[in-house]
Design a protein around this motif. Structure first.
Motif, PDB file in Angstrom:
ATOM      1  N   VAL A  25     -26.734   1.757   8.395  1.00 23.76           N
ATOM      2  CA  VAL A  25     -25.946   1.407   7.213  1.00 23.76           C
ATOM      3  C   VAL A  25     -25.425  -0.020   7.320  1.00 23.76           C
ATOM      4  N   LEU A  26     -24.896  -0.388   8.496  1.00 25.19           N
ATOM      5  CA  LEU A  26     -24.278  -1.707   8.665  1.00 25.19           C
ATOM      6  C   LEU A  26     -25.299  -2.837   8.702  1.00 25.19           C
ATOM      7  N   PHE A  27     -26.451  -2.595   9.339  1.00 31.45           N
ATOM      8  CA  PHE A  27     -27.378  -3.699   9.579  1.00 31.45           C
ATOM      9  C   PHE A  27     -28.679  -3.614   8.787  1.00 31.45           C
ATOM     10  N   THR A  28     -28.863  -2.562   7.989  1.00 33.42           N
ATOM     11  CA  THR A  28     -30.066  -2.446   7.173  1.00 33.42           C
ATOM     12  C   THR A  28     -29.736  -2.226   5.712  1.00 33.42           C
ATOM     13  N   TRP A  30     -26.694  -1.892   4.036  1.00 39.74           N
ATOM     14  CA  TRP A  30     -25.662  -2.713   3.433  1.00 39.74           C
ATOM     15  C   TRP A  30     -26.132  -4.148   3.193  1.00 39.74           C
ATOM     16  N   PRO A  31     -26.835  -4.805   4.124  1.00 38.28           N
ATOM     17  CA  PRO A  31     -27.348  -6.146   3.818  1.00 38.28           C
ATOM     18  C   PRO A  31     -28.279  -6.178   2.601  1.00 38.28           C
ATOM     19  N   VAL A  32     -29.068  -5.108   2.413  1.00 41.44           N
ATOM     20  CA  VAL A  32     -29.951  -5.066   1.241  1.00 41.44           C
ATOM     21  C   VAL A  32     -29.131  -5.003  -0.036  1.00 41.44           C
ATOM     22  N   VAL A  33     -28.140  -4.116  -0.052  1.00 38.41           N
ATOM     23  CA  VAL A  33     -27.281  -3.992  -1.233  1.00 38.41           C
ATOM     24  C   VAL A  33     -26.513  -5.290  -1.476  1.00 38.41           C
ATOM     25  N   TYR A  34     -26.003  -5.882  -0.400  1.00 38.53           N
ATOM     26  CA  TYR A  34     -25.232  -7.115  -0.523  1.00 38.53           C
ATOM     27  C   TYR A  34     -26.113  -8.268  -1.024  1.00 38.53           C
ATOM     28  N   SER A  35     -27.367  -8.330  -0.542  1.00 37.86           N
ATOM     29  CA  SER A  35     -28.282  -9.366  -0.999  1.00 37.86           C
ATOM     30  C   SER A  35     -28.580  -9.220  -2.481  1.00 37.86           C
ATOM     31  N   PHE A  36     -28.744  -7.983  -2.930  1.00 41.28           N
ATOM     32  CA  PHE A  36     -28.978  -7.778  -4.357  1.00 41.28           C
ATOM     33  C   PHE A  36     -27.774  -8.234  -5.172  1.00 41.28           C
ATOM     34  N   ALA A 267     -31.127 -15.124  -2.095  1.00 47.08           N
ATOM     35  CA  ALA A 267     -30.932 -13.675  -2.163  1.00 47.08           C
ATOM     36  C   ALA A 267     -31.929 -13.039  -3.119  1.00 47.08           C
ATOM     37  N   ALA A 268     -32.185 -13.691  -4.254  1.00 49.14           N
ATOM     38  CA  ALA A 268     -33.164 -13.166  -5.199  1.00 49.14           C
ATOM     39  C   ALA A 268     -34.561 -13.126  -4.581  1.00 49.14           C
TER      40      ALA A 268
END
Length: 296
Positions: A25-28, A30-36, A267-268
């Motif tokens: 969750v912290l390193f896979t 969540w970064p994906v959601v945050y990047s979006f 990010a896009a």
């Protein structure tokens, strides 16, 4: 009492999984959601305050000519390295699976050694090998009467040079995987084929390749992921040049994030890269799984 015991048994497995779940969750995830989330805002050195742009960063990415150049380079790299790496890896695995006596372990270590070299060191070795003046590649080509080439400075040969280095760096890892798959095939099948008078290539086509289906699919998936993520070789050997002929997707994202400091566009591009990679792997697995044999 029985209810308490059953409850303990029901949640205990999840406690063992909890550290891995937290890590994912912290390193896979969540970064994906945050990047979006970042991709929906315009944020750069010029405008450090995030401004909501919707899908404007995605539109700008598609409208840029260099984006399609980078996509073409990435696909060329992936489609050019995967088949060559698989063929060389499989050939070496088949040869090293033969009874070569004590030399077999020596050859295995020699073939696997490039995999243990750090990627940056392999890239520096590639820079030296393809050096137009003192490189070994031009030296031996000259002995064959072939004129020297400006490998890493040529718009036509820079990307192939990186691909050759990538194949040399990665084939040992896939060779070991193929070797493990070969050793899982029963020798009785080959003995029966020998009794029927089958030759080497008949056994390879009718026994080895079909039963290596699961191993081959694993190698293809891992190889695609590795090739899509190529960065170190490009960064060290060419830095995307000349004229963006070796610029690939991950390096392109790096440029926007850490050179141009255009966080929104980076990010896009990251989201587009992730979606394309997942979609490519799904299509690949679906096309291959029908031809994979898990049992004899």
């Amino acid at each position: 009492m029985a209810f308490t015991f059953a409850f303990k048994r029901s949640y205990h497995p999840y406690l063992y999984l909890l550290p891995s779940v937290i890590f994912l969750v912290l390193f896979t995830y969540w970064p994906v959601v945050y990047s979006f989330g970042l991709s929906l805002f315009r944020q750069s050195v010029i405008s450090p305050v995030p401004v909501f742009a919707g899908f404007g960063n995605y539109r700008d990415a598609f409208q840029a000519d260099i984006f399609w150049t980078v996509v073409r380079n990435t696909l060329f790299f992936v489609l050019g390295t995967i088949p060559v790496t698989m063929v060389i890896s499989l050939m070496m695995a088949v040869l090293l699976n033969e009874n070569l006596g004590w030399l077999r372990n020596v050859y295995r270590v020699a073939m696997f050694y490039p995999t243990m070299i750090p990627m940056a060191a392999a890239a520096m070795l590639g820079v030296w090998l393809f050096n137009p003046g003192i490189g070994l590649i031009n030296h031996y080509l000259g002995r064959l009467g072939i004129p020297p080439r400006q490998w890493l400075y040529s718009m036509d040969w820079a990307l192939p040079a990186i691909m050759i280095t990538a194949v040399w760096k990665n084939f040992g890892y896939f060779m070991i995987i193929f070797l493990a798959g070969l050793q899982s095939i029963s020798t009785e099948l080959y003995e029966s084929a020998d009794l029927e008078g089958a030759g080497f290539f008949q056994k390879l086509r009718l026994i080895t390749l079909p039963l290596l289906g699961p191993t081959s699919m694993f190698v293809v998936v891992v190889g695609v992921i590795t090739s899509f993520q190529v960065f170190d070789l490009v960064y060290v050997m060419t830095q995307g040049g000349p004229a963006d002929r070796t610029n690939v997707m991950v390096y392109y994202i790096y440029q926007y994030a850490f050179r141009f400091w255009n966080i929104g566009r980076a990010a896009a591009l990251t989201v587009l890269f992730l979606v394309a990679l997942i979609g490519f792997i799904v299509l690949l697995v679906r096309s291959m799984e029908k031809k994979v044999h898990y049992e004899v």
